[in-house]
Design an enzyme around this catalytic site. Structure first.
Site, short mmCIF file in Angstrom:
data_model
loop_
_atom_site.label_atom_id
_atom_site.label_comp_id
_atom_site.label_asym_id
_atom_site.label_seq_id
_atom_site.Cartn_x
_atom_site.Cartn_y
_atom_site.Cartn_z
N TYR A 1 0.84 -1.21 0.00
CA TYR A 1 0.00 0.00 0.00
C TYR A 1 0.88 1.27 0.00
CZ TYR A 1 -3.03 3.68 1.90
OH TYR A 1 -3.71 4.87 2.12
N LYS B 1 1.12 3.96 -3.16
CA LYS B 1 0.85 5.40 -2.99
C LYS B 1 2.06 6.21 -3.46
CE LYS B 1 -3.29 5.80 -1.54
NZ LYS B 1 -4.28 6.65 -2.16
N1 LIG Z 1 -8.34 6.91 6.19
C1 LIG Z 1 -7.03 7.05 6.39
O1 LIG Z 1 -6.51 6.87 7.52
C2 LIG Z 1 -6.13 7.45 5.26
C3 LIG Z 1 -4.78 7.73 5.57
C4 LIG Z 1 -3.94 8.08 4.53
C5 LIG Z 1 -4.43 8.17 3.25
N2 LIG Z 1 -5.74 7.89 2.97
C6 LIG Z 1 -6.20 7.96 1.59
O2 LIG Z 1 -7.36 8.78 1.52
C7 LIG Z 1 -8.22 8.28 0.48
C8 LIG Z 1 -9.63 8.09 0.99
O3 LIG Z 1 -9.60 7.15 2.05
P1 LIG Z 1 -10.89 6.78 2.92
O4 LIG Z 1 -10.40 6.53 4.29
O5 LIG Z 1 -11.96 7.77 2.68
O6 LIG Z 1 -11.26 5.39 2.27
P2 LIG Z 1 -12.68 4.77 1.85
O7 LIG Z 1 -12.46 3.33 1.57
O8 LIG Z 1 -13.73 5.14 2.84
O9 LIG Z 1 -12.97 5.56 0.50
C9 LIG Z 1 -12.47 5.15 -0.74
C10 LIG Z 1 -13.59 5.31 -1.73
O10 LIG Z 1 -13.09 4.92 -3.03
C11 LIG Z 1 -14.00 4.01 -3.62
N3 LIG Z 1 -13.20 3.13 -4.49
C12 LIG Z 1 -12.31 2.18 -4.11
N4 LIG Z 1 -11.79 1.57 -5.18
C13 LIG Z 1 -12.35 2.16 -6.26
C14 LIG Z 1 -12.20 1.98 -7.66
N5 LIG Z 1 -11.38 1.06 -8.16
N6 LIG Z 1 -12.93 2.76 -8.49
C15 LIG Z 1 -13.79 3.69 -8.00
N7 LIG Z 1 -13.97 3.90 -6.69
C16 LIG Z 1 -13.25 3.16 -5.83
C17 LIG Z 1 -14.68 3.27 -2.47
O11 LIG Z 1 -15.93 2.73 -2.82
C18 LIG Z 1 -14.78 4.39 -1.43
O12 LIG Z 1 -15.98 5.11 -1.56
C19 LIG Z 1 -7.56 7.01 -0.05
O13 LIG Z 1 -6.85 7.33 -1.22
C20 LIG Z 1 -6.62 6.61 1.05
O14 LIG Z 1 -5.53 5.88 0.56
C21 LIG Z 1 -6.61 7.54 3.97
#
Ligand SMILES: NC(=O)c1ccc[n+]([C@@H]2O[C@H](COP(=O)([O-])OP(=O)(O)OC[C@H]3O[C@@H](n4cnc5c(N)ncnc54)[C@H](O)[C@@H]3O)[C@@H](O)[C@H]2O)c1
Length: 313
Positions: free
Chosen positions: A145, A149
């Site tokens: 992961y 990224k």
């Molecule tokens: N939550 C955290 O702690 C965190 C930390 C660092 C980075 N991030 C990044 O922030 C972003 C959002 O994270 P989140 O916590 O809201 O996650 P989440 O899983 O709640 O949201 C991701 C969204 O993307 C959609 N998705 C996934 N794969 C897809 C695809 N192939 N095509 C279209 N849609 C797709 C999912 O249905 C979901 O709605 C991500 O890129 C994640 O890597 C999150």
């Protein structure tokens, strides 16, 4: 900024749905792409947002982006589960690298495209222990992961070098907040356990530290990033280090309960300490995290109470 077209990929997810809600209070036109693999379509108001249900890796997504021709993209759609990335490396790379490239390539064909905001992660730093982590610290990912990224970031940098592609990478620390579905962060997992009278599990001695940043602060940073003029990488964090044991203490105080954890042995691959400097983003945008851990936990507790009341009614 006048009225713009803004696309949020992953807009039905944990962070994305809050970004969408905040943007709906502005005059901008909002579009969302989400395949609903972990997101919830009810998390955003269907009548106010144009939602395209498709995979970011698909031709349909690329065509849709070109047709809508957004000025800005906030790219959040991703495979976000570290454990899944360890078990299914190809799937993780496919979504997080190839999916990101598909969105980038569509944006490159838009004449008046203004900026690509990419949600990256502290996982990029991995084993780097030079705290606080600055944006120029050496990336040392310890999971597929973190690696996927980082490669997403590198494609943005390369496209900028080759063709002046405007982008802004935000590396989030440990994001927490009320999350209904999907992979849970350590704080929502603890809260759920406590509410169900179960013991939260602590791996190791609990003295490992993290930089916990509340989801509302993240959503605000993502929107401010639209106006950042200088391409590059920015940490989004509190700059504070909190141990897992201290999380439980604060939680006990907020919920007014005694929390007794279950201790298990240390998990291989877990980073010992993490803290990210946020001064670069603060200087450029004036952003400042508004939530201490206690304030964030209180907010989560309130939201949970509110939801329970709605269910009872
Ligand atoms: N939550 C955290 O702690 C965190 C930390 C660092 C980075 N991030 C990044 O922030 C972003 C959002 O994270 P989140 O916590 O809201 O996650 P989440 O899983 O709640 O949201 C991701 C969204 O993307 C959609 N998705 C996934 N794969 C897809 C695809 N192939 N095509 C279209 N849609 C797709 C999912 O249905 C979901 O709605 C991500 O890129 C994640 O890597 C999150």
């Amino acid at each position: 900024m006048g009225k713009k077209r803004i696309l949020i990929t992953g807009g039905c997810g944990f962070i994305g749905s809050l970004v969408v809600q905040n943007l709906l209070a502005t005059s901008h036109e909002i579009f969302v792409i989400d395949d609903l693999s972990s997101g919830d379509r009810l998390a955003i108001p269907e009548t106010l947002v144009n939602l395209k249900i498709c995979d970011i890796r698909s031709k349909a997504a690329k065509e849709y982006i070109k047709e809508f021709a957004p000025h800005f993209v906030i790219h959040l759609a991703a495979q976000i589960d570290v454990q899944v990335s360890l078990e299914q490396q190809q799937l993780d790379a496919d979504i997080n690298i190839m999916g990101t490239l598909n969105v980038i390539e569509a944006c490159k064909e838009i004449a008046n495209f203004e900026r690509f905001v990419f949600a990256s992660s502290a996982a990029v730093y991995g084993n780097n222990t030079e705290l606080p982590l600055m944006e120029d610290a050496l990336p040392m990912p310890i999971s597929p992961y973190g690696m996927s990224k980082w490669i997403g970031e590198q494609y943005l940098k390369l496209n900028d070098e080759m063709e002046d592609f405007p982008y802004c990478v935000l590396r989030f620390a440990n994001v927490y907040g009320q999350k209904e579905a999907g992979a849970k962060d350590v704080i929502s997992d603890f809260l759920e356990k406590v509410r169900n009278n179960e013991s939260p599990v602590i791996y190791g001695d609990g003295e490992q530290t993290r930089d916990f940043v509340y989801v509302a602060d993240i959503a605000e940073a993502l929107i401010l990033a639209l106006n950042v003029r200088e391409n590059g990488v920015y940490n989004i964090s509190t700059g504070e280090q909190t141990s897992i044991n201290d999380v439980l203490l604060v939680m006990s105080n907020v919920l007014q309960v005694v929390v007794v954890p279950e201790n298990r042995s240390h998990r291989v691959g877990d980073v010992r300490d993490s803290r990210l400097s946020n001064t670069k983003f603060q200087k450029v945008t004036g952003w400042c995290p508004q939530y201490t851990l206690a304030k964030g936990l209180k907010q989560m507790h309130l939201e949970n109470q509110r939801q329970k009341m709605i269910l009872v009614k």
